[in-house]
Design a protein around this motif. Structure first.
Motif, mmCIF file in Angstrom:
data_model
loop_
_atom_site.group_PDB
_atom_site.id
_atom_site.type_symbol
_atom_site.label_atom_id
_atom_site.label_comp_id
_atom_site.label_asym_id
_atom_site.label_seq_id
_atom_site.Cartn_x
_atom_site.Cartn_y
_atom_site.Cartn_z
ATOM 1 N N TYR A 83 0.828 -1.210 0.000
ATOM 2 C CA TYR A 83 0.000 0.000 0.000
ATOM 3 C C TYR A 83 0.860 1.256 0.000
ATOM 4 O O TYR A 83 0.522 2.254 -0.660
ATOM 5 N N ARG A 125 0.486 4.102 -2.734
ATOM 6 C CA ARG A 125 0.168 5.464 -2.295
ATOM 7 C C ARG A 125 1.221 6.458 -2.761
ATOM 8 O O ARG A 125 0.899 7.555 -3.236
ATOM 9 N N GLY A 162 -5.855 7.758 -2.047
ATOM 10 C CA GLY A 162 -5.883 7.168 -0.713
ATOM 11 C C GLY A 162 -6.455 8.139 0.292
ATOM 12 O O GLY A 162 -7.276 9.000 -0.034
ATOM 13 N N GLN A 173 -6.865 8.766 4.986
ATOM 14 C CA GLN A 173 -7.195 8.112 6.247
ATOM 15 C C GLN A 173 -8.667 7.717 6.303
ATOM 16 O O GLN A 173 -9.014 6.602 6.699
ATOM 17 N N MET A 198 -9.685 5.416 2.713
ATOM 18 C CA MET A 198 -8.997 4.177 2.360
ATOM 19 C C MET A 198 -8.495 3.404 3.582
ATOM 20 O O MET A 198 -8.727 2.203 3.705
ATOM 21 N N VAL A 199 -7.793 4.077 4.496
ATOM 22 C CA VAL A 199 -7.170 3.372 5.620
ATOM 23 C C VAL A 199 -8.217 2.814 6.576
ATOM 24 O O VAL A 199 -8.206 1.621 6.913
ATOM 25 N N ILE A 256 -7.785 -0.636 4.436
ATOM 26 C CA ILE A 256 -6.410 -1.079 4.691
ATOM 27 C C ILE A 256 -6.236 -1.577 6.123
ATOM 28 O O ILE A 256 -5.671 -2.654 6.358
ATOM 29 N N ASP A 316 0.071 5.386 4.886
ATOM 30 C CA ASP A 316 -0.631 6.340 4.040
ATOM 31 C C ASP A 316 0.007 7.719 4.133
ATOM 32 O O ASP A 316 0.214 8.394 3.116
ATOM 33 N N THR A 317 0.338 8.160 5.339
ATOM 34 C CA THR A 317 0.904 9.493 5.536
ATOM 35 C C THR A 317 2.277 9.617 4.885
ATOM 36 O O THR A 317 2.559 10.602 4.188
ATOM 37 N N ALA A 376 1.955 9.579 0.985
ATOM 38 C CA ALA A 376 1.408 10.819 0.433
ATOM 39 C C ALA A 376 2.382 11.977 0.598
ATOM 40 O O ALA A 376 2.580 12.777 -0.323
#
Length: 228
Positions: free
Chosen positions: A97, A101, A113, A115, A118-119, A123, A154-155, A158
């Motif tokens: 992921y 991302r 993506g 939070q 998606m997360v 995820i 994710d963070t 991105a």
């Protein structure tokens, strides 16, 4: 100098773990009043700032979609999917992921993506399902760590991916700061030099996720008969 009184109000409120929104609002009022504005002028300035940045509230539109997706069994289907992938671990899932991302952000698809979109609905439940399949249900602390690592993937993806795309605000902000200090450069040059940083961030975070696998354990929990 009285206009700077909002700084200690902000710092003190956050140190005392008060509600962040109330702390920021109190700091804004303190700054405005210290700068000689009357309360109505401060309230008007806050309303104008909120109206100018009203696109921030678009994230709330995602919440009903997430609720409908979960009610339709999205999490259950994701658990069935990860159950079929025998070689999958929590770390490998999050590395995949992270790559998706970061690559999507690097080509400008920053909204792919997120939070909330998606997360939280996809995820994190998939990662928890892998944890249950590979290392047992575990305790609440391990599940919370998996959720935190899903959000971190994710963070990181991105943050370091968007710097590679020339048309996103991060690159334009860097160019503006450099131009203001007399350093003339092009967005393409900034994006090019951001690529090694993005690659290094991916490698470092991938190593951290592999170490997460080592902590969680890759094998299935031992049966009662095996312990004997």
């Amino acid at each position: 100098m009285w206009s700077l009184i909002g700084i200690p109000v902000l710092v003190g409120g956050l140190l005392w773990k008060r509600d962040p929104i109330l702390v920021v609002a109190a700091a804004a009022f303190a700054t405005g009043l210290g700068g000689g504005l009357d309360p109505l002028a401060v309230l008007s300035a806050l309303g104008k700032a909120f109206n100018d940045a009203r696109y921030v509230s678009i994230a709330f539109l995602v919440l009903p979609v997430v609720g409908l997706a979960e009610r339709a069994g999205l999490q259950a289907r994701s658990r069935e999917l990860v159950g079929r992938l025998k070689a999958l671990t929590v770390g490998r899932l999050l590395i995949a992921y992270l790559a998706i991302r970061q690559l999507s952000a690097a080509v400008g698809m920053l909204s792919l993506g997120g939070q909330a979109s998606m997360v939280r609905p996809l995820i994190a439940p998939m990662a928890e399902s892998v944890l249950a399949l590979r290392a047992g249900e575990g305790d609440e602390a391990r599940r919370q760590e998996v959720r935190a690592q899903a959000a971190a993937a994710d963070t990181v993806g991105a943050f370091f991916g968007e710097d590679i795309f020339v048309a996103l605000g991060a690159v334009l902000l860097v160019q503006g700061v450099l131009e203001a200090n007399g350093l003339h450069t092009r967005p393409a040059t900034i994006a090019l030099w951001a690529a090694p940083t993005g690659l290094a961030a991916f490698i470092i975070h991938a190593v951290r996720l592999l170490r997460l696998d080592a902590r969680l354990g890759r094998g299935r929990p031992a049966a009662a008969g095996d312990a004997e």
